[in-house]
Design an enzyme around this catalytic site. Structure first.
Site, short mmCIF file in Angstrom:
data_model
loop_
_atom_site.label_atom_id
_atom_site.label_comp_id
_atom_site.label_asym_id
_atom_site.label_seq_id
_atom_site.Cartn_x
_atom_site.Cartn_y
_atom_site.Cartn_z
N CYS A 1 -13.98 -28.23 6.35
CA CYS A 1 -12.70 -27.58 6.05
C CYS A 1 -11.56 -28.60 6.06
CB CYS A 1 -12.43 -26.50 7.10
SG CYS A 1 -10.88 -25.62 6.83
N CYS B 1 -8.28 -27.81 6.33
CA CYS B 1 -7.03 -27.21 6.83
C CYS B 1 -6.42 -28.07 7.95
CB CYS B 1 -7.26 -25.78 7.32
SG CYS B 1 -7.88 -25.63 9.01
N ASP C 1 -2.95 8.36 -1.80
CA ASP C 1 -4.25 9.04 -1.95
C ASP C 1 -4.70 9.60 -0.62
OD1 ASP C 1 -4.58 6.51 -0.83
OD2 ASP C 1 -6.62 6.31 -1.59
N ASP D 1 0.87 -1.18 0.00
CA ASP D 1 0.00 0.00 0.00
C ASP D 1 0.91 1.24 0.00
OD1 ASP D 1 0.99 0.23 2.55
OD2 ASP D 1 -0.91 -0.13 3.56
N CYS E 1 -8.38 -27.99 11.28
CA CYS E 1 -9.63 -28.76 11.30
C CYS E 1 -9.39 -30.26 11.18
CB CYS E 1 -10.56 -28.27 10.20
SG CYS E 1 -11.22 -26.63 10.53
N HIS F 1 -6.66 -21.58 10.08
CA HIS F 1 -8.02 -21.93 9.64
C HIS F 1 -8.69 -20.78 8.89
CE1 HIS F 1 -12.13 -23.13 9.32
NE2 HIS F 1 -12.45 -21.99 9.88
N ASP G 1 -8.02 -7.40 -0.12
CA ASP G 1 -7.17 -7.62 1.04
C ASP G 1 -8.00 -7.24 2.25
OD1 ASP G 1 -6.85 -4.54 0.66
OD2 ASP G 1 -6.00 -4.95 2.63
N GLN H 1 -11.42 7.44 -5.73
CA GLN H 1 -12.06 7.91 -4.49
C GLN H 1 -13.42 8.52 -4.84
OE1 GLN H 1 -11.38 7.48 -1.38
NE2 GLN H 1 -9.27 6.72 -1.33
N GLY I 1 -0.60 5.77 2.94
CA GLY I 1 -1.57 6.84 3.16
C GLY I 1 -2.59 6.51 4.23
N GLY J 1 -11.35 3.92 -0.12
CA GLY J 1 -12.28 4.69 0.70
C GLY J 1 -13.59 3.99 1.01
ZN LIG Z 1 -10.13 -25.30 8.98
#
Ligand SMILES: [Zn+2]
Length: 371
Positions: free
Chosen positions: A309, A311, A139, A85, A314, A340, A271, A194, A88, A221
């Site tokens: 899940c 992962c 910005d 980024d 899990c 997770h 993000d 913006q 700003g 924004g």
């Molecule tokens: Zn998980």
């Protein structure tokens, strides 16, 4: 773009450090690391691009030091794409510690009170030295609500700053700024739209930012306290003014539902700190809604966080164990919860991309939102 369905798109973003399939989610690695997890964890969860914060890296350890280490990728040991980024947002969040003028933002460090100046040129310089694959323009992030005049004034300033940032970016790329070390010659620069919650200002900001000419464009924004419906409306009325052949990045958004709704309106990159920050607070995203692992009801629950899940967390641990780790303030709680939540986000984006490839995005969206 490789596939479209309605306004939703699947595509590929090419960078000097590899391709990123879009729609994509970028985990936030504020200080050059995602809190609580290793880069290896991120890769195995399927993260193809990382976001890092210019403001924090500029203050510590400094962009000069990072440039001397060969740039951010080499310094942090991450070989895939990185977006930085502009700094700003953090500077504007400093409230009483900063003053804004046409030249830029003067601020005092949140660490030691030292005074610094961040301008459109300086933000471009720092990001060139960091050597991220994608650099963002500096910005003005206006606090909402604001009246129409204030939003227009701020939008106009952001456009002037965008011109200066682009000039500087091109001068650096052409080797005309010898004091700046170019850590990544293939760096791209994104412009930022913006305009607050005013649809006409959003349209004007989009048109004029595109006129300046950047590799791609972001919508800034938003997700600053406005109702989700307002945000969706602004996104829907902004994306048509952004080039169809370039990725569109919605900054700082959001919940899984927000991401799905923005994809449906033509956004490709996201993000957000939600999956990582909430994980550290014990809030876990599941395909059946969010759960707070600290709640007593999980103290003897032998099931996984999310039965659907795959992962590591899990597959291996019970809710009862995760609740215990959280309750005793064990570092593992942050790590396993973050693993997770990131997996959940990245898996949701994977599902979105797959559904677009098979023309089933609308079905995926409806099924996801029903839970
Ligand atoms: Zn998980």
């Amino acid at each position: 773009m490789t596939h479209t369905e309605g306004y939703a798109r699947a595509g590929v973003l090419s960078t000097p450090h590899g391709d990123v399939e879009t729609p994509a989610f970028m985990p936030v690695g504020t200080q050059g690391a995602v809190k609580g997890v290793t880069h290896r964890d991120l890769e195995s969860a399927g993260a193809d691009i990382l976001l890092s914060n210019t403001y924090h890296l500029y203050l510590r350890p400094g962009d000069d030091l990072i440039a001397r280490r060969g740039g951010l990728h080499r310094f942090i040991g991450w070989s895939k794409p990185i977006l930085t980024d502009s700094g700003g947002y953090q500077v504007f969040s400093l409230a009483e510690r900063r003053t804004i003028a046409e030249e830029g933002a003067r601020f005092r460090s949140h660490l030691d009170g030292s005074e610094h100046m961040l301008t459109p040129e300086k933000a471009a310089d720092i990001q060139a030295q960091l050597g991220s694959d994608i650099s963002m323009v500096f910005d003005e992030c206006l606090a909402l609500p604001a009246d129409t005049n204030a939003v227009r004034t701020s939008m106009e300033r952001t456009l002037r700053w965008a011109c200066r940032a682009r000039d500087r970016f091109l001068a650096i790329a052409a080797g005309r700024v010898p004091e700046v070390v170019v850590s990544n010659p293939g760096q791209a620069q994104f412009g930022i739209v913006q305009g607050g919650t005013h649809l006409d200002l959003r349209e004007e900001s989009a048109r004029r930012t595109v006129e300046i000419g950047f590799e791609a464009y972001a919508i800034g924004g938003l997700s600053v306290g406005e109702p989700p419906a307002t945000m969706y409306d602004i996104v829907e009325h902004t994306t048509p003014f952004l080039p169809a052949d370039r990725p569109r990045y919605l900054m700082g958004v959001g919940t899984p539902e927000d991401i799905l709704e923005a994809v449906a309106r033509g956004v490709d990159m996201f993000d957000c700190v939600l999956p990582t920050r909430n994980a550290r607070n014990g809030q876990l995203f599941t395909r059946r809604g969010r759960i707070n692992i600290k709640n007593t009801q999980y103290s003897e629950d032998d099931g996984p966080v999310d039965p659907d899940c795959g992962c590591y967390t899990c597959r291996t641990f019970s809710r009862a164990y995760l609740r215990h780790l959280y309750a005793v303030n064990e570092i593992n709680a942050a790590t396993l919860n973050t693993l997770h939540n990131l997996h959940f986000y990245l898996d949701t984006l994977r599902g979105i991309r797959e559904s677009l490839k098979f023309g089933r995005f609308e079905t995926f969206r409806n099924e996801f939102l029903q839970h």
